[in-house]
Design a protein around this motif. Structure first.
Motif, PDB file in Angstrom:
ATOM      1  N   VAL A 107       2.004 -24.167  25.464  1.00  0.00           N
ATOM      2  CA  VAL A 107       2.182 -23.248  26.581  1.00  0.00           C
ATOM      3  C   VAL A 107       2.342 -21.814  26.083  1.00  0.00           C
ATOM      4  O   VAL A 107       1.876 -20.858  26.717  1.00  0.00           O
ATOM      5  CB  VAL A 107       3.395 -23.674  27.431  1.00  0.00           C
ATOM      6  N   ALA A 108       2.966 -21.651  24.918  1.00  0.00           N
ATOM      7  CA  ALA A 108       3.206 -20.313  24.384  1.00  0.00           C
ATOM      8  C   ALA A 108       1.976 -19.681  23.758  1.00  0.00           C
ATOM      9  O   ALA A 108       1.936 -18.453  23.564  1.00  0.00           O
ATOM     10  CB  ALA A 108       4.316 -20.379  23.328  1.00  0.00           C
ATOM     11  N   PHE A 109       0.963 -20.485  23.467  1.00  0.00           N
ATOM     12  CA  PHE A 109      -0.178 -19.995  22.683  1.00  0.00           C
ATOM     13  C   PHE A 109      -0.830 -18.743  23.274  1.00  0.00           C
ATOM     14  O   PHE A 109      -1.049 -17.759  22.548  1.00  0.00           O
ATOM     15  CB  PHE A 109      -1.211 -21.111  22.516  1.00  0.00           C
ATOM     16  N   PRO A 110      -1.156 -18.690  24.562  1.00  0.00           N
ATOM     17  CA  PRO A 110      -1.788 -17.463  25.087  1.00  0.00           C
ATOM     18  C   PRO A 110      -0.870 -16.251  25.016  1.00  0.00           C
ATOM     19  O   PRO A 110      -1.350 -15.121  24.881  1.00  0.00           O
ATOM     20  CB  PRO A 110      -2.136 -17.823  26.532  1.00  0.00           C
ATOM     21  N   LEU A 111       0.433 -16.466  25.091  1.00  0.00           N
ATOM     22  CA  LEU A 111       1.357 -15.338  24.974  1.00  0.00           C
ATOM     23  C   LEU A 111       1.378 -14.803  23.544  1.00  0.00           C
ATOM     24  O   LEU A 111       1.471 -13.588  23.325  1.00  0.00           O
ATOM     25  CB  LEU A 111       2.765 -15.768  25.394  1.00  0.00           C
TER      26      LEU A 111
END
Length: 364
Positions: A107-111
């Protein structure tokens, strides 16, 4: 076909076409989607619905036409904004989760790619997982989750960047029927709760009619009909749309001095257009079981399936077979189960018929 909406458009496309090696994949697509609404792109495999979604996402460039997002042109003559700058979220059919990362890591990857600081990143990830009901599973591996839970991770990743628009490419097609029905309801509530604008690609009409504010039924690279779910069901634009939505049977009728007939069987005056040939949509609501001796149509029960509070009965109609067409069957609703092989009579309710001009490409 252009959507006739008055509110501010979150996404609009005008005269979109796409060609590969001289073959036209999309032809003259016009779409307008207001902020806060969901548009379903519905159709069989190969109709162009995923291709249209990829044009909006920026994964493909149109051959002609233009696309605007929140009033800014992102594709058109001399203009092409790459996907990462369109401020869109995307949920794919295969989830596209990284197996070596935890749920939170996925979930954090695009951030991380956007350069968001750690503290803010962790807060956003926690909020996104809580919204999809996975707050307690942040440290798990995607492989340890069920298919429905993996889909929720993909949704959390799509919304973690707080986009106003999210694109869904058949996100539930890998789930079983019961789980799909649950996820459609949850997904609709999430989209509405977050105030998102969404485009949702599916081949499942029940998903589209349940989730969307507007449905674009696609056929051979074009939009055959764009309407609300209620309008589609009540007034399908063509026999093909009606057949794809499984609204009922399409019968070819012939008019003579006594009225209409079907495959040589007289049906009497039913109203309808003043033409010699017509196609008519016969839904279960347009038929009533009656005595065989008083019936306009007769036939044999092929199957009876229990659904909700009654039975859906499939009846093979009597009469000469129509060349080039499948055996003519209709469906009716019944409070009681009918036996396979049982013969019944059917009365037609003319006020519930939907008439179409006879198509020249369909034999009598």
């Amino acid at each position: 076909m252009r959507g006739e909406w008055n509110s501010e458009q979150a996404i609009s496309a005008q005269n979109l076409t796409l060609s590969y090696s001289g073959i036209q994949i999309l032809r003259g697509i016009d779409v307008a989607l207001p902020a806060g609404q969901t548009l379903a792109l519905l159709g069989p495999s190969g109709c162009g619905k995923t291709t249209l979604l990829r044009l909006v996402a920026g994964l493909l460039a149109p051959t002609t036409g233009d696309i605007s997002i929140n009033g800014q042109m992102v594709a058109g003559p001399g203009v092409f904004v790459p996907p990462e700058k369109r401020q869109l979220g995307m949920v794919f059919q295969d989830y596209a989760l990284w197996p070596h990362l935890t749920v939170a890591g996925n979930v954090a990857f695009p951030l991380e790619m956007a350069g968001i600081g750690r503290a803010e990143r962790e807060a956003r990830v926690t909020a996104a997982l809580d919204r999809v009901g996975l707050g307690a599973m942040a440290a798990r591996s995607p492989a340890a989750l069920s298919g429905g839970q993996q889909q929720r991770v993909a949704i959390a990743r799509a919304i973690v960047g707080e986009p106003r628009i999210v694109l869904f490419d058949e996100p539930l097609s890998n789930l079983d029927r019961e789980l799909r029905e649950t996820m459609v309801a949850e997904l609709g509530a999430l989209i509405r709760g977050l105030g998102l604008t969404a485009i949702y690609v599916t081949h499942d009409q029940s998903e589209a009619l349940t989730l969307a504010d507007q449905v674009a039924v696609m056929e051979a690279g074009q939009i055959a009909q764009l309407a609300t779910p209620e309008h589609l069901v009540e007034q399908p634009a063509s026999p093909k749309v009606a057949e794809f939505l499984r609204l009922g049977a399409i019968l070819r009728l012939v008019r003579d001095a006594q009225g209409w007939s079907c495959a040589g069987r007289a049906l009497g005056p039913l109203g309808g257009p003043e033409v010699a040939l017509a196609d008519v949509l016969v839904t279960p609501r347009a038929l009533r079981v009656t005595e065989i001796g008083q019936a306009a149509l007769t036939g044999e029960v092929l199957a009876a399936q229990f659904r909700d509070t009654g039975y859906t009965v499939t009846v093979r109609l009597d009469g000469a077979a129509e060349p080039g067409r499948a055996i003519r069957t209709v469906q009716i609703s019944s409070d009681t189960r009918m036996r396979t092989g049982e013969r019944i009579g059917l009365q037609i309710l003319p006020e519930r018929l939907r008439w179409f001009p006879a198509r020249a490409d369909v034999p009598m």
